[in-house]
Design an enzyme around this catalytic site. Structure first.
Site, PDB file in Angstrom:
ATOM      1  N   GLU A   8      25.267 -60.956  37.809  1.00  0.00           N
ATOM      2  CA  GLU A   8      24.657 -61.034  36.491  1.00  0.00           C
ATOM      3  C   GLU A   8      25.402 -62.044  35.623  1.00  0.00           C
ATOM      4  OE1 GLU A   8      22.930 -56.778  35.254  1.00  0.00           O
ATOM      5  OE2 GLU A   8      25.048 -56.727  35.788  1.00  0.00           O
TER       6      GLU A   8
ATOM      7  N   ASP B 195      26.848 -55.745  41.456  1.00  0.00           N
ATOM      8  CA  ASP B 195      26.712 -55.119  40.135  1.00  0.00           C
ATOM      9  C   ASP B 195      28.077 -54.600  39.707  1.00  0.00           C
ATOM     10  OD1 ASP B 195      25.226 -53.865  37.850  1.00  0.00           O
ATOM     11  OD2 ASP B 195      25.971 -52.032  38.815  1.00  0.00           O
TER      12      ASP B 195
ATOM     13  N   ASP C 127      23.483 -47.618  40.293  1.00  0.00           N
ATOM     14  CA  ASP C 127      24.239 -48.851  40.531  1.00  0.00           C
ATOM     15  C   ASP C 127      23.668 -49.613  41.722  1.00  0.00           C
ATOM     16  OD1 ASP C 127      26.004 -48.346  38.422  1.00  0.00           O
ATOM     17  OD2 ASP C 127      27.265 -47.077  39.674  1.00  0.00           O
TER      18      ASP C 127
END
Length: 361
Positions: A247, A144, A343
């Site tokens: 992502e 992330d 996170d």
């Protein structure tokens, strides 16, 4: 009258005529091939402009983007740390990689000037190598990216790692130093403009040139610092995990201005500008690009997942709500009460989605 379009072949003919003229004898001091490469770059720039893929090429000032590309009589001697190009002879070059000693076909050598130092970029043709089997092919991780904590990694073994906090602090110090030189340059430039308004013969001071050189070196150190950190971290992740999930973020859209237009003004323009600045400062897009090509190099599986609600979804009950993320650092599900670092929770959701996508595939 209509403007004439010159192709690369036509400009090379003009170049030959100019090199043979008595007025421009200095053109013959450099290899013709190097000048032809500059014309080839110019032709490519105009083609991209007419196709809508770039802006109109501009004339370069003396001192901007100094460099050249050689494509003939190229040799690399790693033992003596030297490179050879047409009409330039042997040039000393530090930091040559040992792979260049394996009789690889050198296609081009690009020499460029950056912050007062010359660099050589060597393009070689290497034989295709089979992708090795990863030593940890069953170990997966979710990555992330963020602002406060640049990189959070959740492993399938249940361990969480945070990278980049100290890097961000050290980067801020380097940025402050670079900005100090830029302010000094701005003050000297304003003084020059005022003097220019009174006397047209006024020139830039030597102090401005010194501040400019210091600013360029500070900017280069800042860039090298970011590249060094990102290369080391991406190599570590690619070697440690057989499956890497990130992502699928569209950074170009994410960093778009929120100003709006005269008819409809944007909202939270100042806050959005600060967010855009931090995203571009940390260069997350480049980090993901490094991670992708290194995953292929070391035999890892690289998976991009849908970024929608990765930071709002509860991994226990699957409830999605923007209220779940109480703050920048805390995630607390309003349905089941699950609490975790925000996170870390996002990285875990990315990992789960990536593993699920791999099983489906």
């Amino acid at each position: 009258p209509p403007r004439k379009k010159y192709t690369y072949n036509e400009t090379t003919k003009i170049l030959t005529t100019l090199r043979n003229s008595e007025e421009l004898v200095w053109l013959s001091e450099t290899a013709c091939v190097i000048q032809q490469q500059a014309l080839k770059d110019l032709d490519t720039a105009f083609q991209n402009f007419f196709k809508g893929n770039g802006k109109h090429p501009k004339f370069k000032r003396k001192g901007d983007c100094e460099g050249f590309r050689a494509v003939q009589n190229l040799h690399v001697d790693t033992e003596a740390s030297k490179i050879h190009a047409t009409k330039l002879g042997w040039l000393k070059c530090r930091g040559l990689r040992p792979e260049l000693a394996q009789r690889l076909t050198v296609q081009s050598i690009t020499v460029s000037l950056e912050a007062g130092k010359w660099y050589a970029s060597i393009l070689c043709r290497m034989p295709a190598q089979p992708v090795p089997e990863h030593a940890h092919k069953n170990r997966a991780c979710g990555v992330d990216v963020g602002i406060t904590v640049p990189y959070t990694v959740t492993s399938s073994t249940g361990r969480d790692f945070c990278y980049g906090t100290e890097f961000s602090k050290a980067l801020a110090k380097k940025e402050a130093k670079r900005k100090r030189y830029q302010r000094s340059m701005r003050r000297k430039l304003e003084a020059y403009r005022k003097a220019k308004a009174k006397d047209k013969k006024a020139k830039l001071s030597n102090n401005f040139k010194k501040a400019s050189e210091k600013g360029a070196r500070a900017h280069q150190r800042e860039t090298n610092f970011k590249l060094d950190f990102q290369h080391k971290l991406t190599t570590k992740l690619a070697k440690s995990y057989g499956v890497i999930c990130v992502e699928d973020l569209k950074f170009k859209s994410m960093t778009r201005s929120a100003k709006g237009n005269e008819a409809q003004h944007g909202k939270s323009v100042k806050q959005k500008r600060g967010l855009n600045r931090e995203l571009l400062r940390l260069a997350h897009s480049r980090f993901i690009g490094f991670l992708e090509y290194k995953a292929k190099k070391f035999g890892s599986t690289f998976i991009k997942v849908d970024p929608k609600n990765t930071s709002r979804e509860c991994p226990c009950c699957g409830h999605v709500d923007k209220v779940n993320r109480k703050s920048q650092a805390v995630f607390r599900c309003v349905r089941c009460g699950y609490t975790a670092n925000a996170d870390t929770n996002a990285a875990f959701n990315i990992l789960c989605r990536g593993v699920e996508a791999r099983l489906v595939a």
